[in-house]
Enzyme design. Structure first.
Site, PDB file in Angstrom:
ATOM      1  N   ASP A  98      18.496 105.485  -6.467  1.00 55.82           N
ATOM      2  CA  ASP A  98      17.396 105.403  -5.492  1.00 55.82           C
ATOM      3  C   ASP A  98      16.736 106.746  -5.200  1.00 55.82           C
ATOM      4  O   ASP A  98      16.103 106.920  -4.185  1.00 55.82           O
ATOM      5  CB  ASP A  98      17.888 104.757  -4.191  1.00 55.82           C
ATOM      6  CG  ASP A  98      18.756 105.699  -3.386  1.00 55.82           C
ATOM      7  OD1 ASP A  98      19.461 106.515  -3.993  1.00 55.82           O
ATOM      8  OD2 ASP A  98      18.725 105.624  -2.154  1.00 55.82           O
ATOM      9  N   GLU A  99      16.903 107.691  -6.120  1.00 58.21           N
ATOM     10  CA  GLU A  99      16.290 109.002  -5.912  1.00 58.21           C
ATOM     11  C   GLU A  99      15.582 109.445  -7.188  1.00 58.21           C
ATOM     12  O   GLU A  99      16.116 109.298  -8.285  1.00 58.21           O
ATOM     13  CB  GLU A  99      17.363 110.065  -5.656  1.00 58.21           C
ATOM     14  CG  GLU A  99      18.110 109.982  -4.373  1.00 58.21           C
ATOM     15  CD  GLU A  99      19.263 110.975  -4.439  1.00 58.21           C
ATOM     16  OE1 GLU A  99      19.174 112.028  -3.804  1.00 58.21           O
ATOM     17  OE2 GLU A  99      20.232 110.691  -5.168  1.00 58.21           O
TER      18      GLU A  99
END
Ligand SMILES: [Mg+2]
Length: 399
Positions: A98-99
């Site tokens: 998620d980055e």
């Protein structure tokens, strides 16, 4: 630009199941000993933390709703977010599920400002997936990440080159990625709590205490990024993996099992990068944070996980551990491109073919679908993929 989804797994669940919205939820793995992998902001606010067992979370917050994680959904959303970012710049790095880091240097001919890109991306992700994210913009990855973290949730923080020093000055050292609670405590013992103090501290003392990390700390405290991105085509200098354990490990059998797991991970990376190595190292860290590394260079290059495992356990056998360990690491260095050559060792190609098959299965069905049985000795960390999991580019995983 650094982009990080807010409470990712929980947000995805709330977005795809409307009845969960606004409620405190915790995404957990399967099984009795499941732990909380991510909780929604509603739950975080009321004291539910990542790593709590189901029971602990329920005692803390009886109204909590447990949701079993769905890896394919998270990976799929990650791939789609990646696609959105690629419309703004080809230079996008997935740094965990998620980055992302996106280099906007070239995009500024098309967009008025980086903040403008950030706002558009935030809106687009919000509309398409119903989740919020935090964005940081800075002159390098380090500053962008710290800026992004400082604005969580749903934030947008821009730090210009000239503002970097002022921005860093009063930040607690734990804001620097890689400095955890334990290292924070070790730094505090040296009288260092904020980045200004870290910057002023003699690097020679830091180096004596933390090894190469001492140098990194000093560089990062100046707002500079010690981890330069590798040019495509350039060979990696080393390939390594390490694990920090929830409970320190003293038992040699358990240490060996972990080394098998780590060796397998290193071997898989070597195969993915199509390289072989002949230098290998074993790193271990004691609970008091002192860290040691032993290295060895073999007379031949190898991509083989079994050879790596035998080499590092050989290194382990040559030392007397004075305590349990909190971290283990295995690295390969002295790397060169692998060339197809006739097998010199009887049965070697057999093993190579075996690993090729294992890789194919794991590529198709997700990491850890197939693994050596010995690693079952280690308690599985959790059944939901770790947030550090990074899908490969064209993701073929469809169940
Ligand atoms: Mg996140």
């Amino acid at each position: 630009m650094y982009i990080d989804m807010d409470a990712y797994f929980a947000s995805v669940e709330q977005a795809s199941r409307p009845y969960l919205r606004g409620r405190p939820i915790a995404v957990v793995g399967g099984g009795k000993r499941a732990v909380v992998v991510t909780s929604s902001y509603e739950a975080k606010r009321l004291g539910v933390k990542t790593g709590m067992t189901r029971g602990e979370a329920a005692r803390k917050l009886p109204s909590i709703v447990f949701v079993t994680g769905r890896n394919d959904k998270y990976v799929d959303t990650c791939v789609r977010i990646h696609e959105i970012l690629l419309r703004y710049t080809p230079e996008v790095e997935i740094c965990s599920i998620d980055e992302f880091f996106a280099d906007l240097t070239g995009s500024l001919l098309l967009f008025p400002s980086p903040a403008d890109v950030a706002m558009t991306v935030k809106r687009e992700i919000g509309e398409r997936f119903g989740i919020t994210c935090s964005v940081g913009i800075g002159p390098n990855k380090l500053i962008a990440k710290i800026a992004g973290e400082s604005g969580k949730p749903d934030g947008l923080v821009v730090v210009g080159k000239e503002e970097t020093e002022r921005f860093m000055e009063d930040l607690p050292v734990e804001s620097i990625p890689g400095i955890g609670k334990k290292m924070g405590t070790a730094l505090k013992a040296l009288g260092i709590t904020v980045c200004r103090e870290l910057r002023a501290f003699p690097v020679s003392v830091l180096r004596r205490r933390f090894g190469i990390w001492g140098d990194y700390l000093s560089i990062m405290a100046r707002g500079m990024d010690p981890f330069r991105a590798r040019d495509p085509g350039e060979l990696p200098k080393s390939i390594g993996h390490s694990m920090t354990f929830e409970k320190d490990i003293g038992d040699r059998m358990m240490i060996r099992a972990r080394l098998l797991e780590l060796s397998g991970m290193v071997a898989r990376r070597l195969r993915k990068e199509r390289v072989v190595a002949k230098g290998f190292s074993l790193t271990w860290r004691y609970p008091d944070f002192t860290t040691f590394t032993k290295r060895i260079t073999l007379p031949f290059y190898t991509p083989g996980g079994r050879i790596i495992y035998e080499t590092v356990t050989g290194l382990l056998d040559s030392v007397r551990l004075k305590d349990a360990v909190r971290l283990l690491g295995v690295s390969a260095f002295n790397v060169r491109r692998s060339t197809a050559s006739p097998p010199l060792i009887e049965g070697f190609d057999r093993e190579e073919r075996l690993w090729k098959a294992v890789d194919d299965v794991n590529d198709a069905f997700g990491e850890h679908s197939l693994y050596p049985a010995t690693t079952l000795l280690c308690a599985r960390r959790h059944w939901v993929i770790s947030p550090a999991y990074r899908p490969g580019k064209p993701y073929p995983y469809r169940r």
